[in-house]
Design a protein around this motif. Sequence first.
Motif, PDB file in Angstrom:
ATOM      1  N   PHE A 123       0.826  -1.211   0.000  1.00 45.37           N
ATOM      2  CA  PHE A 123       0.000   0.000   0.000  1.00 45.37           C
ATOM      3  C   PHE A 123       0.858   1.258   0.000  1.00 45.37           C
ATOM      4  CE2 PHE A 123      -4.052  -2.113   0.916  1.00 45.37           C
ATOM      5  CZ  PHE A 123      -4.956  -1.214   0.383  1.00 45.37           C
ATOM      6  N   PHE A 124       1.849   1.297   0.866  1.00 44.36           N
ATOM      7  CA  PHE A 124       2.601   2.539   1.022  1.00 44.36           C
ATOM      8  C   PHE A 124       3.625   2.748  -0.085  1.00 44.36           C
ATOM      9  CE2 PHE A 124       0.838   2.129   5.312  1.00 44.36           C
ATOM     10  CZ  PHE A 124       0.296   3.411   5.442  1.00 44.36           C
ATOM     11  N   VAL A 125       4.164   1.668  -0.639  1.00 44.44           N
ATOM     12  CA  VAL A 125       5.038   1.819  -1.805  1.00 44.44           C
ATOM     13  C   VAL A 125       4.216   2.322  -2.993  1.00 44.44           C
ATOM     14  CG1 VAL A 125       6.400   0.561  -3.524  1.00 44.44           C
ATOM     15  CG2 VAL A 125       6.778   0.143  -1.094  1.00 44.44           C
ATOM     16  N   GLY A 126       3.038   1.731  -3.204  1.00 43.11           N
ATOM     17  CA  GLY A 126       2.160   2.190  -4.271  1.00 43.11           C
ATOM     18  C   GLY A 126       1.742   3.641  -4.087  1.00 43.11           C
ATOM     19  N   ALA A 127       1.476   4.026  -2.846  1.00 42.01           N
ATOM     20  CA  ALA A 127       1.093   5.415  -2.556  1.00 42.01           C
ATOM     21  C   ALA A 127       2.240   6.377  -2.854  1.00 42.01           C
ATOM     22  CB  ALA A 127       0.666   5.536  -1.095  1.00 42.01           C
ATOM     23  N   MET A 141      -4.096   8.161  -3.746  1.00 46.93           N
ATOM     24  CA  MET A 141      -2.916   7.464  -3.244  1.00 46.93           C
ATOM     25  C   MET A 141      -3.288   6.120  -2.623  1.00 46.93           C
ATOM     26  SD  MET A 141      -0.757  10.649  -1.614  1.00 46.93           S
ATOM     27  CE  MET A 141       0.526   9.591  -0.927  1.00 46.93           C
ATOM     28  N   THR A 142      -4.382   6.078  -1.888  1.00 48.79           N
ATOM     29  CA  THR A 142      -4.814   4.826  -1.256  1.00 48.79           C
ATOM     30  C   THR A 142      -5.293   3.822  -2.298  1.00 48.79           C
ATOM     31  OG1 THR A 142      -5.529   6.087   0.687  1.00 48.79           O
ATOM     32  CG2 THR A 142      -6.273   3.815   0.532  1.00 48.79           C
ATOM     33  N   THR A 143      -5.999   4.315  -3.321  1.00 49.62           N
ATOM     34  CA  THR A 143      -6.509   3.424  -4.369  1.00 49.62           C
ATOM     35  C   THR A 143      -5.367   2.814  -5.184  1.00 49.62           C
ATOM     36  OG1 THR A 143      -8.551   4.712  -4.549  1.00 49.62           O
ATOM     37  CG2 THR A 143      -7.995   3.276  -6.404  1.00 49.62           C
ATOM     38  N   ILE A 144      -4.424   3.639  -5.600  1.00 48.12           N
ATOM     39  CA  ILE A 144      -3.290   3.134  -6.367  1.00 48.12           C
ATOM     40  C   ILE A 144      -2.413   2.240  -5.486  1.00 48.12           C
ATOM     41  CG2 ILE A 144      -1.197   3.796  -7.634  1.00 48.12           C
ATOM     42  CD1 ILE A 144      -2.721   6.300  -8.559  1.00 48.12           C
ATOM     43  N   GLY A 145      -2.313   2.603  -4.204  1.00 48.25           N
ATOM     44  CA  GLY A 145      -1.605   1.737  -3.264  1.00 48.25           C
ATOM     45  C   GLY A 145      -2.283   0.386  -3.140  1.00 48.25           C
ATOM     46  N   GLY A 147      -3.943  -1.033  -5.537  1.00 50.11           N
ATOM     47  CA  GLY A 147      -3.607  -1.735  -6.760  1.00 50.11           C
ATOM     48  C   GLY A 147      -2.228  -2.367  -6.683  1.00 50.11           C
ATOM     49  N   ALA A 148      -1.304  -1.684  -5.997  1.00 44.18           N
ATOM     50  CA  ALA A 148       0.034  -2.255  -5.805  1.00 44.18           C
ATOM     51  C   ALA A 148      -0.029  -3.495  -4.924  1.00 44.18           C
ATOM     52  CB  ALA A 148       0.963  -1.216  -5.182  1.00 44.18           C
ATOM     53  N   ALA A 149      -1.073  -3.583  -4.101  1.00 43.89           N
ATOM     54  CA  ALA A 149      -1.278  -4.801  -3.302  1.00 43.89           C
ATOM     55  C   ALA A 149      -1.772  -5.909  -4.227  1.00 43.89           C
ATOM     56  CB  ALA A 149      -2.276  -4.539  -2.176  1.00 43.89           C
ATOM     57  N   THR A 150      -2.946  -5.734  -4.827  1.00 44.83           N
ATOM     58  CA  THR A 150      -3.429  -6.641  -5.877  1.00 44.83           C
ATOM     59  C   THR A 150      -4.403  -5.875  -6.751  1.00 44.83           C
ATOM     60  OG1 THR A 150      -5.519  -7.516  -4.969  1.00 44.83           O
ATOM     61  CG2 THR A 150      -3.485  -8.473  -4.120  1.00 44.83           C
ATOM     62  N   TYR A 151      -4.652  -6.413  -7.946  1.00 46.25           N
ATOM     63  CA  TYR A 151      -5.589  -5.735  -8.846  1.00 46.25           C
ATOM     64  C   TYR A 151      -7.036  -5.944  -8.425  1.00 46.25           C
ATOM     65  CZ  TYR A 151      -5.249 -10.392 -11.056  1.00 46.25           C
ATOM     66  OH  TYR A 151      -5.214 -11.741 -11.303  1.00 46.25           O
ATOM     67  N   ILE A 152      -7.279  -6.660  -7.348  1.00 43.41           N
ATOM     68  CA  ILE A 152      -8.620  -6.755  -6.761  1.00 43.41           C
ATOM     69  C   ILE A 152      -8.777  -5.714  -5.658  1.00 43.41           C
ATOM     70  CG2 ILE A 152     -10.204  -8.199  -5.405  1.00 43.41           C
ATOM     71  CD1 ILE A 152      -9.143 -10.607  -6.888  1.00 43.41           C
ATOM     72  N   VAL A 153      -7.768  -5.586  -4.806  1.00 42.71           N
ATOM     73  CA  VAL A 153      -7.827  -4.644  -3.693  1.00 42.71           C
ATOM     74  C   VAL A 153      -7.961  -3.210  -4.193  1.00 42.71           C
ATOM     75  CG1 VAL A 153      -6.574  -3.708  -1.711  1.00 42.71           C
ATOM     76  CG2 VAL A 153      -6.533  -6.166  -2.163  1.00 42.71           C
ATOM     77  N   GLY A 154      -7.270  -2.884  -5.291  1.00 42.93           N
ATOM     78  CA  GLY A 154      -7.324  -1.529  -5.824  1.00 42.93           C
ATOM     79  C   GLY A 154      -8.738  -1.080  -6.179  1.00 42.93           C
ATOM     80  N   SER A 171      -4.977   1.590 -10.787  1.00 38.50           N
ATOM     81  CA  SER A 171      -4.737   0.615  -9.720  1.00 38.50           C
ATOM     82  C   SER A 171      -4.743  -0.811 -10.276  1.00 38.50           C
ATOM     83  CB  SER A 171      -5.789   0.763  -8.608  1.00 38.50           C
ATOM     84  OG  SER A 171      -7.049   0.242  -8.992  1.00 38.50           O
ATOM     85  N   VAL A 172      -5.640  -1.067 -11.239  1.00 41.53           N
ATOM     86  CA  VAL A 172      -5.679  -2.388 -11.875  1.00 41.53           C
ATOM     87  C   VAL A 172      -4.392  -2.632 -12.653  1.00 41.53           C
ATOM     88  CG1 VAL A 172      -6.856  -3.818 -13.589  1.00 41.53           C
ATOM     89  CG2 VAL A 172      -8.195  -2.435 -12.008  1.00 41.53           C
ATOM     90  N   ALA A 173      -3.934  -1.606 -13.369  1.00 41.65           N
ATOM     91  CA  ALA A 173      -2.695  -1.729 -14.141  1.00 41.65           C
ATOM     92  C   ALA A 173      -1.503  -2.007 -13.229  1.00 41.65           C
ATOM     93  CB  ALA A 173      -2.464  -0.462 -14.955  1.00 41.65           C
ATOM     94  N   ALA A 174      -1.459  -1.320 -12.084  1.00 41.26           N
ATOM     95  CA  ALA A 174      -0.367  -1.542 -11.130  1.00 41.26           C
ATOM     96  C   ALA A 174      -0.379  -2.979 -10.621  1.00 41.26           C
ATOM     97  CB  ALA A 174      -0.496  -0.563  -9.964  1.00 41.26           C
ATOM     98  N   GLY A 175      -1.573  -3.477 -10.310  1.00 42.34           N
ATOM     99  CA  GLY A 175      -1.693  -4.851  -9.834  1.00 42.34           C
ATOM    100  C   GLY A 175      -1.312  -5.868 -10.890  1.00 42.34           C
ATOM    101  N   LEU A 176      -1.635  -5.566 -12.150  1.00 40.65           N
ATOM    102  CA  LEU A 176      -1.295  -6.473 -13.242  1.00 40.65           C
ATOM    103  C   LEU A 176       0.215  -6.565 -13.422  1.00 40.65           C
ATOM    104  CD1 LEU A 176      -2.161  -8.250 -15.620  1.00 40.65           C
ATOM    105  CD2 LEU A 176      -2.287  -6.182 -17.016  1.00 40.65           C
TER     106      LEU A 176
END
Length: 257
Positions: A123-127, A141-145, A147-154, A171-176
């Motif tokens: 979460f915090f790296v993504g943020a 920032m929280t949403t993209i964070g 996505g960095a967790a998973t493309y479902i969480v985002g 966020s989905v792209a980050a998770g992918l």
Amino acid sequence: MMEIWESLESVLSKYSLVTAFSLVGIMVWVSYLISSRITKGRIHGSAIAILFGLLLAYAGGAITGGEKGIADIACLSGIGLMGGAMLRDLAIVATAFGVRLNEFTKTGLSGVVALLAGVLLSFFVGALVAYAFGYRDAVSMTTIGGGAATYIVGPVTGSALGASSEIIALSVAAGLVKSILVMIMTPFVAKSIGLDNPRSAMIFGGLMGTTSGVAGGLAATDERLVPYGAMAATFYTGLGCLLGPSVIFVVMNIIVG
């Protein structure tokens, strides 16, 4: 020829949800075929399918100039329902019901620490990455964070916080990207990190979190470890969906104001 197309379009539009399931089914079949024949299982079929989905969403938006991607095309409008919050949340709940808590507790304190560390760090790296690219509000920032967790969480986090469709798509792209990296890199680092037993697989799943990435990476490493890593990754997804719109958003809001 034109009359045949018009008749076909009318039928596809009338039964748009059936059309959506058919299209997605074909895409998933092709994706898993590409995974097995071309990438030799290095990239999981689900990640390829998601990439196809993102490309179709872009193409649909570019063609129609709308806001719902491929769902703006009349005969494919059922994808808007199929990919909506109702079926998404049903899939998440169904996945969570397949988890066995007593199995995960066998990892002991190290498993719990790995799970919490994995979720919070992602979460915090993504943020931080979102902040570096100019997204300075807590919701983005929280949403993209997430996505960095998973493309479902985002998407779950973004929907709960009222994030824009652009931010949710990012966020989905980050998770992918994370999922594909985990799939590819796992076989190469498995030996050096001792990823050769069920306990280490569960800890690994708790740290990485992306279920498809962990499953694909472990399948390429040792397929016997897949259920353990995937189970911990499912816990990760559930924990991320729980903490993202609540505790982590509050902390992020305090930090960025």
